[in-house]
Motif scaffolding. Structure first.
Motif, PDB file in Angstrom:
ATOM      1  N   ALA A  23       0.908  -1.233   0.014  1.00  0.00           N
ATOM      2  CA  ALA A  23      -0.121  -0.051   0.073  1.00  0.00           C
ATOM      3  C   ALA A  23       0.931   1.361   0.052  1.00  0.00           C
ATOM      4  CB  ALA A  23      -1.055  -0.103   1.187  1.00  0.00           C
ATOM      5  N   GLU A  24       1.947   1.164   0.905  1.00  0.00           N
ATOM      6  CA  GLU A  24       2.799   2.456   1.049  1.00  0.00           C
ATOM      7  C   GLU A  24       3.529   2.811  -0.487  1.00  0.00           C
ATOM      8  OE1 GLU A  24       6.364   3.212   4.080  1.00  0.00           O
ATOM      9  OE2 GLU A  24       4.328   2.513   4.951  1.00  0.00           O
ATOM     10  N   SER A  25       4.164   1.673  -0.796  1.00  0.00           N
ATOM     11  CA  SER A  25       5.010   1.853  -2.121  1.00  0.00           C
ATOM     12  C   SER A  25       4.211   2.066  -3.173  1.00  0.00           C
ATOM     13  CB  SER A  25       5.707   0.562  -2.330  1.00  0.00           C
ATOM     14  OG  SER A  25       5.186  -0.617  -2.577  1.00  0.00           O
ATOM     15  N   HIS A  26       2.951   1.909  -3.349  1.00  0.00           N
ATOM     16  CA  HIS A  26       1.933   2.122  -4.642  1.00  0.00           C
ATOM     17  C   HIS A  26       1.082   3.191  -4.126  1.00  0.00           C
ATOM     18  CE1 HIS A  26       3.878  -1.738  -5.710  1.00  0.00           C
ATOM     19  NE2 HIS A  26       3.673  -1.280  -6.673  1.00  0.00           N
ATOM     20  N   ASP A  27       1.028   3.463  -3.047  1.00  0.00           N
ATOM     21  CA  ASP A  27       0.154   4.650  -2.776  1.00  0.00           C
ATOM     22  C   ASP A  27      -1.223   4.128  -2.774  1.00  0.00           C
ATOM     23  OD1 ASP A  27      -0.309   7.006  -1.720  1.00  0.00           O
ATOM     24  OD2 ASP A  27      -0.259   8.249  -3.506  1.00  0.00           O
ATOM     25  N   LEU A  28      -1.478   3.200  -2.158  1.00  0.00           N
ATOM     26  CA  LEU A  28      -2.851   2.594  -1.996  1.00  0.00           C
ATOM     27  C   LEU A  28      -3.431   2.473  -0.638  1.00  0.00           C
ATOM     28  CD1 LEU A  28      -2.087  -0.508  -4.568  1.00  0.00           C
ATOM     29  CD2 LEU A  28      -3.729   1.417  -5.034  1.00  0.00           C
ATOM     30  N   ASP A  29      -4.570   2.385  -0.597  1.00  0.00           N
ATOM     31  CA  ASP A  29      -5.242   2.136   0.576  1.00  0.00           C
ATOM     32  C   ASP A  29      -5.245   0.861   1.033  1.00  0.00           C
ATOM     33  OD1 ASP A  29      -6.795   2.083   2.948  1.00  0.00           O
ATOM     34  OD2 ASP A  29      -8.700   2.533   1.932  1.00  0.00           O
ATOM     35  N   VAL A  30      -4.532   0.508   2.330  1.00  0.00           N
ATOM     36  CA  VAL A  30      -4.271  -0.919   2.528  1.00  0.00           C
ATOM     37  C   VAL A  30      -5.508  -1.689   2.640  1.00  0.00           C
ATOM     38  CG1 VAL A  30      -4.143  -0.510   5.118  1.00  0.00           C
ATOM     39  CG2 VAL A  30      -2.909  -2.301   4.282  1.00  0.00           C
ATOM     40  N   GLU A  31      -6.625  -0.878   3.269  1.00  0.00           N
ATOM     41  CA  GLU A  31      -8.033  -1.552   3.543  1.00  0.00           C
ATOM     42  C   GLU A  31      -8.606  -2.061   1.989  1.00  0.00           C
ATOM     43  OE1 GLU A  31      -9.503  -1.942   6.367  1.00  0.00           O
ATOM     44  OE2 GLU A  31      -7.706  -1.180   7.250  1.00  0.00           O
ATOM     45  N   SER A  32      -8.296  -1.760   0.804  1.00  0.00           N
ATOM     46  CA  SER A  32      -8.543  -2.118  -0.277  1.00  0.00           C
ATOM     47  C   SER A  32      -7.775  -3.538  -1.110  1.00  0.00           C
ATOM     48  CB  SER A  32      -8.517  -0.929  -1.192  1.00  0.00           C
ATOM     49  OG  SER A  32      -7.384  -1.028  -1.849  1.00  0.00           O
ATOM     50  N   LEU A  33      -6.567  -3.637  -0.276  1.00  0.00           N
ATOM     51  CA  LEU A  33      -5.860  -4.828  -0.654  1.00  0.00           C
ATOM     52  C   LEU A  33      -6.409  -6.084  -0.404  1.00  0.00           C
ATOM     53  CD1 LEU A  33      -2.395  -3.160  -0.614  1.00  0.00           C
ATOM     54  CD2 LEU A  33      -3.894  -3.381  -2.607  1.00  0.00           C
ATOM     55  N   VAL A  34      -6.498  -6.929  -1.303  1.00  0.00           N
ATOM     56  CA  VAL A  34      -6.695  -8.326  -1.011  1.00  0.00           C
ATOM     57  C   VAL A  34      -5.882  -9.392  -1.785  1.00  0.00           C
ATOM     58  CG1 VAL A  34      -9.225  -8.016  -0.534  1.00  0.00           C
ATOM     59  CG2 VAL A  34      -8.470  -8.372  -2.834  1.00  0.00           C
ATOM     60  N   ILE A  35      -5.381 -10.526  -1.028  1.00  0.00           N
ATOM     61  CA  ILE A  35      -4.543 -11.590  -1.521  1.00  0.00           C
ATOM     62  C   ILE A  35      -5.632 -12.588  -2.378  1.00  0.00           C
ATOM     63  CG2 ILE A  35      -3.041 -13.438  -1.372  1.00  0.00           C
ATOM     64  CD1 ILE A  35      -1.951 -11.706   1.156  1.00  0.00           C
ATOM     65  N   VAL A  36      -5.486 -12.469  -3.673  1.00  0.00           N
ATOM     66  CA  VAL A  36      -6.101 -13.420  -4.539  1.00  0.00           C
ATOM     67  C   VAL A  36      -5.533 -14.038  -5.470  1.00  0.00           C
ATOM     68  CG1 VAL A  36      -8.542 -12.858  -3.981  1.00  0.00           C
ATOM     69  CG2 VAL A  36      -7.038 -11.522  -5.673  1.00  0.00           C
ATOM     70  N   ASP A  37      -5.727 -15.295  -5.959  1.00  0.00           N
ATOM     71  CA  ASP A  37      -5.226 -15.907  -7.275  1.00  0.00           C
ATOM     72  C   ASP A  37      -3.478 -15.865  -7.256  1.00  0.00           C
ATOM     73  OD1 ASP A  37      -5.502 -17.040  -9.662  1.00  0.00           O
ATOM     74  OD2 ASP A  37      -6.149 -15.141 -10.866  1.00  0.00           O
ATOM     75  N   GLY A  38      -3.130 -16.004  -6.186  1.00  0.00           N
ATOM     76  CA  GLY A  38      -1.659 -15.868  -6.115  1.00  0.00           C
ATOM     77  C   GLY A  38      -1.066 -14.422  -6.210  1.00  0.00           C
ATOM     78  N   GLY A  39      -1.682 -13.628  -6.025  1.00  0.00           N
ATOM     79  CA  GLY A  39      -1.409 -12.091  -6.138  1.00  0.00           C
ATOM     80  C   GLY A  39      -2.056 -11.246  -5.105  1.00  0.00           C
ATOM     81  N   ILE A  40      -1.717  -9.781  -5.194  1.00  0.00           N
ATOM     82  CA  ILE A  40      -2.218  -8.781  -4.350  1.00  0.00           C
ATOM     83  C   ILE A  40      -2.970  -8.049  -5.452  1.00  0.00           C
ATOM     84  CG2 ILE A  40      -2.064  -7.114  -2.620  1.00  0.00           C
ATOM     85  CD1 ILE A  40       0.480  -8.610  -1.986  1.00  0.00           C
ATOM     86  N   ALA A  41      -4.527  -7.819  -5.022  1.00  0.00           N
ATOM     87  CA  ALA A  41      -5.278  -6.925  -5.847  1.00  0.00           C
ATOM     88  C   ALA A  41      -5.941  -6.129  -5.241  1.00  0.00           C
ATOM     89  CB  ALA A  41      -6.313  -7.730  -6.749  1.00  0.00           C
ATOM     90  N   SER A  42      -6.061  -4.647  -5.712  1.00  0.00           N
ATOM     91  CA  SER A  42      -7.001  -3.567  -4.998  1.00  0.00           C
ATOM     92  C   SER A  42      -8.322  -3.906  -5.604  1.00  0.00           C
ATOM     93  CB  SER A  42      -6.454  -2.397  -5.188  1.00  0.00           C
ATOM     94  OG  SER A  42      -7.529  -1.288  -4.907  1.00  0.00           O
ATOM     95  N   LEU A  43      -9.223  -3.684  -4.316  1.00  0.00           N
ATOM     96  CA  LEU A  43     -10.684  -3.971  -4.726  1.00  0.00           C
ATOM     97  C   LEU A  43     -11.338  -2.502  -5.283  1.00  0.00           C
ATOM     98  CD1 LEU A  43     -11.824  -5.549  -1.619  1.00  0.00           C
ATOM     99  CD2 LEU A  43     -11.632  -6.711  -3.865  1.00  0.00           C
ATOM    100  N   SER A  44     -10.229  -1.327  -5.194  1.00  0.00           N
ATOM    101  CA  SER A  44     -10.804  -0.011  -5.617  1.00  0.00           C
ATOM    102  C   SER A  44     -10.140   0.268  -6.988  1.00  0.00           C
ATOM    103  CB  SER A  44     -10.568   0.746  -4.381  1.00  0.00           C
ATOM    104  OG  SER A  44      -9.243   0.960  -3.900  1.00  0.00           O
ATOM    105  N   SER A  45      -9.305  -0.379  -7.362  1.00  0.00           N
ATOM    106  CA  SER A  45      -8.194   0.050  -8.633  1.00  0.00           C
ATOM    107  C   SER A  45      -8.037  -0.995  -9.255  1.00  0.00           C
ATOM    108  CB  SER A  45      -7.150   0.968  -8.340  1.00  0.00           C
ATOM    109  OG  SER A  45      -6.250   0.096  -7.711  1.00  0.00           O
TER     110      SER A  45
END
Ligand SMILES: Cc1cc2nc3c(=O)[nH]c(=O)nc-3n(C[C@H](O)[C@H](O)[C@H](O)COP(=O)(O)OP(=O)(O)OC[C@H]3O[C@@H](n4cnc5c(N)ncnc54)[C@H](O)[C@@H]3O)c2cc1C
Lengths: 761, 284
Positions: free
Chosen positions: A552-574
């Protein structure tokens, strides 16, 4: 949403709730798994133990000179060679590392030998000359408390009074009985074995099969007079445990010999030595009186319990706490007076075994419930359900059940499950089996149900914790925990937990060692799924938070929006997404210590919140009995168990089947025959374990899934209950078939054939 | 330690003549137990397990000659079991499949345990044994061969070559009591063999005396009472008397596998059940 579903199918069979495959399963089936007995070192020498042939004797002299002069012999050690702590013990050090002037049980280690070859070890052991002056052994536990002390600590390990409620009221109906349980052995297929390797820093590396590396480490270090960090224990492949490996066996001996000779040394017990070299299940004598109203409501239970602890303390005092706390069974009883004692004798030492004190009392309290049902003219299932504990009830220690307690559910589902057996159609399926003895005219069938319960985790204020660390690098997780995998399947569950939380596929389990991580506690008390599972979960949760925060910090994202899915991390809001591999090209790690809620000691009335959580099970047994020959065939076992939540169905089934087999063994055949302190049957020729012809398939009527509050994933430990109510159900079914008042397990042919006389006593 | 793998009976006997202290090995299912227990140490081992002659059987004058190396699994083969069902039944009660594949008839006899499962059957059938050394071949009856608890009449340099078993016409039964439903040492065993032509019932009992033996008094009683024409009408009184006679002929001991009282009781039950079974079927 669609992305989540893809994850599910891609990792099917590997997450929580699925039958993930054991990482050690295929190697074990192929014979490639390295058990402790397979350990090899190019420079290794061999160790052996000289044991007392007598259950009680003074050692007048030991002459090791002839043995020391023999070819190939590197060292012969006796108690005189010890310069650390001379005693060890899990709860209380009272057992000599090597006998010092006196032996208190048959098989007690007197001297140890190191030599270049097992044959030379044997010859050297034979050449040690020990002069004994025999003492009459104290072999009757009933006499222990009045007998002269056979140990400086006295003959009483512990006594507990439980006084609950205050009514001395007599019931409208009372039933009374005396019950007895023989000495069962854990009989793990792998005998005690291990290897000690001296290290350059003056310390030692010990590779050993055990249930609790850190408790071993502390005892070994004290006896070697080394700081604990110089003693490093690593788990070697464990061939079963069931409680037999909670105590020290050859650990200290191996290290002493390695330190003395400066060489890597291996020891491996023979089967007979194993029977003498580990603790057994406590034999018990129990008296009970149940009081009930004429409608079946229990109003009072009185009981007196006597457990034979054998020569040394081991875990006797905790076993007694369980026997007394669970003596009334999973029932609501307003008034209780129980006295329990565990005493020292010159019999083989007793300690932990699957079910830990609850097995013995379950046999007795369930026999009492059957008697009561007969007196009342009431259906035994109805009587049990009527009195079944519920959440919010108190057990007899005054502790309120704050978690789940589906007692009526396990009883009812088990009782209602339809039986699938018809009459036996082949000789082989009748009692007597391959011996062709059965005559269908003389076969009677019986059926009965029994319920049991037990605590999960350590009790009475013990600081019970587990440590685990998780490292995530390049998309691969590494878990470090000192949890002893003894066959229960922690290795599988640990991987499932990591996959569940971190979404990775590849999970490496680092070797379990005291050198790399803090204690995981013991693999016992049905506690590792909860405790070490909890530690792994905590460590993974911490890694997950660290990782998501970093992204979240390094990509300037909201940590609350991040989820681990499908072998990766995705943002629910972007549209942001990154593979786990890429996201963890820099290490993310965390170490966590997991503790359960605190518990408290029992007061002088046996009252207090001593336990963490309770687990319940029921078994229904159908048996055929050849009354004329006294032979039994268990034809069906049905079970329901309170599990909280199923984490791995296949492994759960394995526990239910294996535990029931062990319970069947205690019901009808497994017993260490001890006469005057001597074991008559220390081999698998005469210590009989159930074979495939003795063990029926286990029908699972229901797995009651009511998530346990505070438990990681809501799951309860499942290992012990199957061994608790199964024995009681089978014994009761044999009573039902024969109409006999069988008050002892194992039930022997003579108990059925000559019920009026005590042919074996 | 050296191992000599003999390829023929003559070779085996020659090796033994030279080295009478060598340990004879067949299936190893008794021997290795002793070795592991430390009660037998191995110097030279003579392996008989690869001698084809010892695994053969032949028929001769209404007798079957069984090579000493025949396994329990072989004995349960329909071709053989048809001649002596009780021996096949006894073989089936032995150990586990692994033990039945490895263990041999010769090994069971040489071990001469009171609980050896083939012994009561062979005793009931008056089997005899061919013993062979480099200088001599002799025949002894099975009762002469077994001289006591785990003691036999083998002389130094001798091996068991074969066992000669008469063929009897009529039903047979073997029953064995153990406290487990399989793979268990017998607490009591009993073999009943009918000899229709001679009008005789033969009874062998095991684990109730130092050496398995024939219950001759019971045999005489029941052979006389038996209805050899229609095979019916054995009264309860006769059956009870018979089983009591069998039980009275035993001298069981108390040990951790069972008490003397239980053994006496159980042998009576086995005698009764065996008799009921043979008298229920077609006697010819
Ligand atoms: C797990 C297990 C279960 C068992 N169950 C049973 C059972 O249910 N019933 C039962 O009766 N037994 C049982 N046994 C004992 C054993 O399997 C039998 O006695 C078997 O027949 C021994 O035969 P073997 O070929 O293995 O003999 P080995 O072990 O090879 O030899 C045994 C002895 O006989 C001698 N010997 C062998 N062959 C000859 C020969 N041709 N001439 C001279 N000497 C010879 C050997 O020198 C040795 O002293 C069991 C053993 C085990 C390990």
């Amino acid at each position: 949403m669609s992305r989540l579903q893809t994850v599910d199918t891609a990792t099917k069979g590997s997450r929580i709730g699925e039958s993930a495959i054991r990482p050690d399963g295929v190697p074990k089936v192929k014979g490639e798994f390295v058990f402790s007995n397979d350990l090899r070192h190019p420079d290794m020498i061999w160790g052996g133990t000289l044991r007392s042939p007598h259950p009680s004797a003074r050692i007048v002299s030991i002459n090791t000179t002839p043995a020391l002069k023999m070819t190939g012999v590197y060292a012969v050690l006796t108690s005189e060679d010890l310069d650390g702590m001379p005693l060890y013990g899990l709860e209380h050090p009272d057992q000599p590392v090597l006998a010092d002037g006196v032996v208190r049980f048959q098989g007690e280690p007197v001297a140890i030998v190191a030599a270049d070859h097992p044959d030379n070890v044997r010859l050297a052991l034979e050449a040690i000359d020990v002069e004994y002056e025999l003492i009459e052994p104290l072999s009757d536990s009933k006499l222990a408390q009045e007998n002269e002390a056979i140990h400086p600590d006295g003959n009483l390990f512990r006594e507990i009074n439980i006084n609950y409620g205050n009514s001395q009221e007599e019931g409208e109906i009372t039933v009374e009985g005396t019950y007895e349980v023989g000495m069962q052995d854990q009989a793990p297929l792998g005998t005690e074995s291990g290897m000690a390797v001296p290290s350059e820093d003056g310390g030692i590396d010990l590779f050993v099969s055990t249930q609790w590396l850190h408790a071993d480490r502390d005892q070994v270090a004290a006896c070697l007079n080394l700081p604990p960090e110089k003693v490093r224990l690593t788990l070697a492949g464990v061939g079963g445990a069931f409680g037999a490996r909670e105590d020290i066996s050859l650990h200290i001996h191996l290290c002493l010999l390695a330190m003395r000779t400066g060489k890597p040394i291996k020891m491996s017990y023979s089967r007979t030595e194993s029977f003498h070299g580990h603790v057994h299940r406590h034999p018990a004598q129990m008296w009970y009186r149940h009081h009930a109203k004429s409608d079946g409501t229990l109003i009072r239970i009185e009981a007196r319990l006597l457990l034979d602890g054998g020569a040394y303390a081991s875990t006797s005092s905790a076993v007694l706490a369980n026997a007394t706390c669970f003596a009334a069974g999973p029932y609501r009883v307003p008034n209780v007076e129980i006295y329990g004692a565990v005493v020292r004798t010159n019999n083989p030492p007793c300690g932990a075994m699957r079910g830990f004190g609850c097995v013995q009392v379950c046999f007795a309290h369930e026999a009492q419930m059957d008697k009561l049902a007969v007196e009342l003219g009431m259906d035994p299932v109805e009587l049990r359900v009527k009195n079944a504990l519920e959440p919010g009830d108190q057990i007899i220690t005054g502790q309120t059940i704050t978690g789940t307690a589906p007692v009526a559910e396990v009883i009812e589902t088990c009782a209602q499950h339809s039986s699938s057996v018809g009459p036996a159609s082949q000789q082989m399926e009748l009692p007597g089996g391959a011996g062709r003895t059965a005559d269908p005219k003389h076969i009677v069938r019986g059926e009965a149900i029994a319920v049991g319960f037990k605590n999960l985790m350590f009790s009475e204020g013990f600081d019970d914790f587990s440590t685990a660390s998780c490292q995530l690098l390049d998309g691969v997780a590494t878990i470090t925990s000192a949890c002893a995998e003894v066959g229960q399947g922690f290795v599988t569950l640990a991987q499932q937990i990591v996959r569940e939380i971190l979404g990775v596929e590849e999970v490496i389990l680092a070797p379990a060692s005291t050198a790399s991580v803090g204690s995981a506690g013991s693999t016992s008390a049905s506690r590792q799924t909860w405790m070490s599972g909890g530690a792994v979960k905590s460590a993974c949760d911490a890694v997950r938070i660290k990782l998501l925060s970093r992204i979240a910090e390094s990509h300037d994202l909201d940590v609350e929006s991040l989820v681990i899915v499908d072998g990766g991390i995705a943002s629910l809001s972007s549209e942001f997404s990154i593979s786990l591999k890429e996201a963890t090209s820099d290490l993310v790690e965390a170490e966590e210590v997991y503790r359960h809620v605190p518990t408290f000691p029992l007061d002088e009335n046996g009252q207090g919140n001593a336990h963490v959580s309770f687990v319940f099970s029921a078994h229904r047994a159908v048996v055929d009995v050849d009354q004329e020959l006294g032979l039994v065939k268990v034809v069906e076992l049905i079970t329901s168990q309170d599990v909280g939540r199923v984490l791995n169905p296949l492994q759960l089934q394995g526990q239910l089947e294996g535990g029931a087999a062990q319970g069947l063994g205690l019901a009808v055949m497994e017993e260490i025959n001890v006469v005057d302190g001597r074991i008559l049957n220390p081999s698998f020729t005469d210590y009989l374990l159930p074979t495939a012809l003795d063990m029926p398939p286990v029908e699972i009527a229901a797995l009651i899934e009511q998530p346990e509050p505070n438990a990681p994933f809501g799951a309860k430990g499942v290992g012990e209950p199957p061994a608790i109510s199964s024995t009681a159900a089978i014994a009761s079914a044999v009573r039902n078939a024969t109409g006999l008042d069988l008050h002892r397990v194992p039930i022997r042919p003579t108990d059925i054939v000559f019920p009026e006389r005590n042919d074996n006593d | 330690m050296g191992v000599i793998i003999a390829k023929s009976v003559n070779e085996a006997c020659a090796v033994l003549a030279e080295n009478p202290a060598a340990t004879v090995l067949a299936g190893g299912t008794d021997l290795m137990v002793q070795v592991n227990r430390g009660t037998h140490s191995l110097e030279t081992v003579l392996d008989l397990s690869r001698i084809p002659e010892l695994k053969k059987w032949t028929m001769e004058d209404n007798q079957i000659i069984l090579g000493a190396g025949i396994s329990y699994t072989d004995l349960t083969h329909p071709q053989l079991s048809a001649f002596f069902p009780a021996l096949a039944q006894a073989a089936r009660t032995v150990g586990s499949p692994q033990i039945r594949n490895a263990g041999t008839l010769g090994g069971n006899l040489a071990t001469a345990s009171p609980a050896g499962d083939t012994i009561p059957v062979l005793v009931a059938m008056d089997a005899s044994m061919q013993l062979k050394s480099s200088t001599e071949t002799r025949e002894v009856s099975i009762t002469e061969f077994i001289t006591g608890v785990k003691a036999n009449a083998l002389k130094p340099g001798e091996i068991i070559e074969s066992i000669k078993v008469p063929i009897f016409k009529g039903p047979q039964e073997f029953l064995k009591v153990g406290t487990r439903n399989a793979m268990v040492i017998s607490v009591v065993s009993l073999a009943l063999v009918t000899d229709y032509l001679e009008r005789k019932l033969r009874i062998g009992v095991g684990s109730v005396s130092p050496v398995p033996f024939r219950a001759t008094e019971a045999e005489e009683f029941i052979s006389d009472k038996f209805d050899w024409e229609t095979n019916r009408n054995l009264s309860e009184k006769v059956i009870n008397k018979f089983s009591e006679l069998v039980a009275n002929s035993t001298e069981p001991i108390d040990d951790h596998r069972g008490t003397a009282n239980y053994r006496k009781h159980a042998v009576k039950v086995l005698a009764k059940r065996a008799l009921e079974r043979v008298s229920a079927g077609d006697i010819k």
